[in-house]
Design an enzyme around this catalytic site. Structure first.
Site, PDB file in Angstrom:
ATOM      1  N   SER A 277      95.742 -87.682  31.898  1.00 39.64           N
ATOM      2  CA  SER A 277      94.378 -87.734  32.412  1.00 39.64           C
ATOM      3  C   SER A 277      94.203 -88.802  33.480  1.00 39.64           C
ATOM      4  O   SER A 277      93.470 -88.599  34.456  1.00 39.64           O
ATOM      5  CB  SER A 277      93.407 -87.997  31.256  1.00 39.64           C
ATOM      6  OG  SER A 277      93.530 -87.005  30.264  1.00 39.64           O
ATOM      7  N   HIS A 335      91.018 -93.527  32.525  1.00 39.23           N
ATOM      8  CA  HIS A 335      90.333 -92.583  33.418  1.00 39.23           C
ATOM      9  C   HIS A 335      89.708 -93.316  34.598  1.00 39.23           C
ATOM     10  O   HIS A 335      89.849 -92.898  35.762  1.00 39.23           O
ATOM     11  CB  HIS A 335      89.240 -91.838  32.648  1.00 39.23           C
ATOM     12  CG  HIS A 335      89.777 -90.843  31.671  1.00 39.23           C
ATOM     13  ND1 HIS A 335      88.980 -89.919  31.029  1.00 39.23           N
ATOM     14  CD2 HIS A 335      91.028 -90.616  31.212  1.00 39.23           C
ATOM     15  CE1 HIS A 335      89.707 -89.176  30.233  1.00 39.23           C
ATOM     16  NE2 HIS A 335      90.961 -89.576  30.321  1.00 39.23           N
TER      17      HIS A 335
END
Length: 379
Positions: A277, A335
Site C-alpha cells: 500500500s 500510506h
C-alpha cells in the site's frame, strides 16, 4: 485416578490442603507422588522439591509487541498474520533503532535510481539491435508456416497487446502472488513473519522494509492493491518511463516503511506491518498530482466519479487523521509517507534526482567502452 488428580492440582510438595512442615515431609510426599510404571515405561511429571511457602505458578505468556506505551491492548488487523507466538524485543533506546533503517533507506534509494539509470542506458544501447532483430523475426514469420492454436503464440499476442505500464507491473504482481502463496505454507510462518513483516521491535530491521512491500497475508488486501497498481500502471509509466518507475516504486516501499518505523517508535505502538500500500500510494499520489483534473471512480460505485486532485486530498486527510488518532486497521503512517513521497517526487524529485544522472551514465559508458577487449588485451 487419585494420583492424576493430585498431579493436576499440586506442583509443590503435596496437594493444595497439605501443610508444609519440613524437608522430610516433602521427601515422603515426593516419593508417594512418584509416577507409576505402565507397560515398562515411566511417565514423568514435574514435582517441585522446594519446601516452605509455595507461590502460585506463574503463567508464562509470550510478549506482545503490539501493546502501546499507554498500556492499551493492540487489536490486530485482519490484514496481518497472527503474531501471538512471535517474541519482539523493543530496544530500551528506541531512537537508536532508527539509525540502521535510515542509512538503509538512503543507500537503497540511491542504488535503485543508479541502477535504473544504467538500465536505461543499456536499453537505449540495445534498441537499435532489437529493431533489426525484430525485422528479421517478422520476415521469418512471413515465410514460416503458421501454427494454429499454438499456446506460445497466443501468449505472445496477449503480451504484445499490453501497454508498457502493464507489462512493467506484471513482474511486480507476480512477485506479490508468489509471496502470498508462501504465507500459506505452515512451516514458513516464522520466516515470513521475521522477514516479510516490518516492525521496529523486530531483530531484523532493514530487509523487511523492502520485502514487506511485496507481502500480503489477506487475499482481499493483495487483490485490492494489485488492482489499483494495474489501473494506474499505464499512466505512471507514461509519466516516468519504465526504468524510473521501477526505481520510484522500490524506493517508495522502503521510504514508506521507514516513516512507519518513525511513527511506531514515536508513539510506542509497535506491531507488524506488511503490504504494497505504501508504494502504491506513491504511484497514486504521483498520477493525481501530475493529472489533477483526471476523473476517477470507485470500483464498486462506477457511477460516482470525482477528480484525481480531490481524491488525493481526501486520502491524505484520512491517513493523517488515522495516524494521529491511532487507527489500527491500516498502517496510516506508511500510506501517508508513500503519498507525500509521490507528491514530492513528481514536483521536485524528478528534477533533483533523475535529471542529474548524467555523470553516472558517463562513468558507466566510459567503463563499458574502455573495458577489456576480445582476447584479454586492453587499449
Amino acid at each position: 485416578m487419585a494420583w492424576r488428580g493430585w498431579a493436576h492440582r499440586s506442583w509443590g510438595c503435596g496437594p493444595a490442603w497439605a501443610p508444609q512442615v519440613g524437608g522430610h515431609v516433602c521427601e515422603e510426599l515426593s516419593a508417594a507422588l512418584a509416577p507409576p510404571r505402565l507397560f515398562g515405561r515411566r511417565f514423568n511429571v514435574f514435582i517441585q522439591q522446594k519446601c516452605g511457602f509455595r507461590k502460585a505458578p506463574r503463567k508464562i505468556e509470550p510478549r506482545r509487541s503490539d501493546t502501546g506505551s499507554r498500556g492499551g491492548a493492540y487489536k490486530r488487523s485482519a490484514l496481518i498474520p497472527p503474531v501471538e507466538e512471535t517474541v519482539f524485543d523493543p530496544s530500551p533506546y528506541p531512537l537508536r533503532t532508527l539509525i540502521k533503517p535510515f542509512f538503509f533507506t538512503v543507500g537503497f534509494t540511491g542504488c535503485a535510481f543508479g541502477s535504473a539509470a544504467i538500465w536505461q542506458y543499456e536499453s537505449l544501447k540495445s534498441r537499435v539491435q532489437s529493431y533489426f532483430d525484430g525485422v528479421k523475426a517478422d520476415w521469418l514469420d512471413s515465410i514460416r508456416p503458421q501454427k494454429k492454436g499454438d499456446l506460445r503464440k497466443e501468449i505472445n499476442k496477449w503480451w504484445n497487446n499490453l501497454s508498457d505500464g502493464q507489462r512493467t507491473v506484471t513482474g511486480i504482481i507476480t512477485a506479490n502472488v508468489l509471496v502470498f502463496c508462501l504465507w500459506r505454507v505452515p512451516s514458513l510462518q516464522r520466516t515470513m513473519i521475521r522477514y516479510f513483516t516490518s516492525n521496529p521491535a523486530s531483530k531484523v530491521l532493514c530487509a523487511p522494509m523492502l520485502l514487506s512491500s511485496f507481502s500480503h497475508f489477506s487475499l482481499f488486501h493483495m487483490a485490492a492493491n494489485m488492482y489499483v497498481l494495474w489501473s494506474f500502471s499505464s499512466s505512471i509509466v507514461s509519466i516516468l518511463g519504465q526504468e524510473q518507475f521501477v526505481a520510484v516504486y522500490l524506493s517508495a516501499g522502503v521510504i514508506s516503511n521507514f516513516v512507519s518505523y518513525v511513527c511506531k517508535v514515536a508513539t510506542g505502538r509497535y506491531g507488524p506491518s506488511l503490504g504494497a500500500s505504501g508504494a502504491i500510494m506513491t504511484v497514486l499520489a504521483a498520477v493525481c498530482t501530475k493529472i489533477p483534473d483526471g476523473r476517477l471512480a470507485i470500483i464498486f460505485l462506477p457511477m460516482l466519479t470525482f477528480t484525481a486532485g480531490s481524491a488525493l486530498k481526501a486520502i491524505v486527510a484520512l491517513d493523517t487523521a488515522g495516524m494521529i488518532l491511532g487507527w489500527k486497521f491500516f498502517d496510516h503512517a506508511a500510506h501517508l509517507g508513500g503519498a507525500l513521497f509521490g507528491i514530492w517526487y513528481v514536483t521536485y524529485g524528478h528534477e533533483l534526482i533523475w535529471k542529474n544522472r548524467e555523470p553516472l551514465v558517463k562513468l558507466w559508458h566510459k567503463m563499458r567502452t574502455n573495458g577489456p577487449r576480445k582476447g584479454g588485451g586492453a587499449e
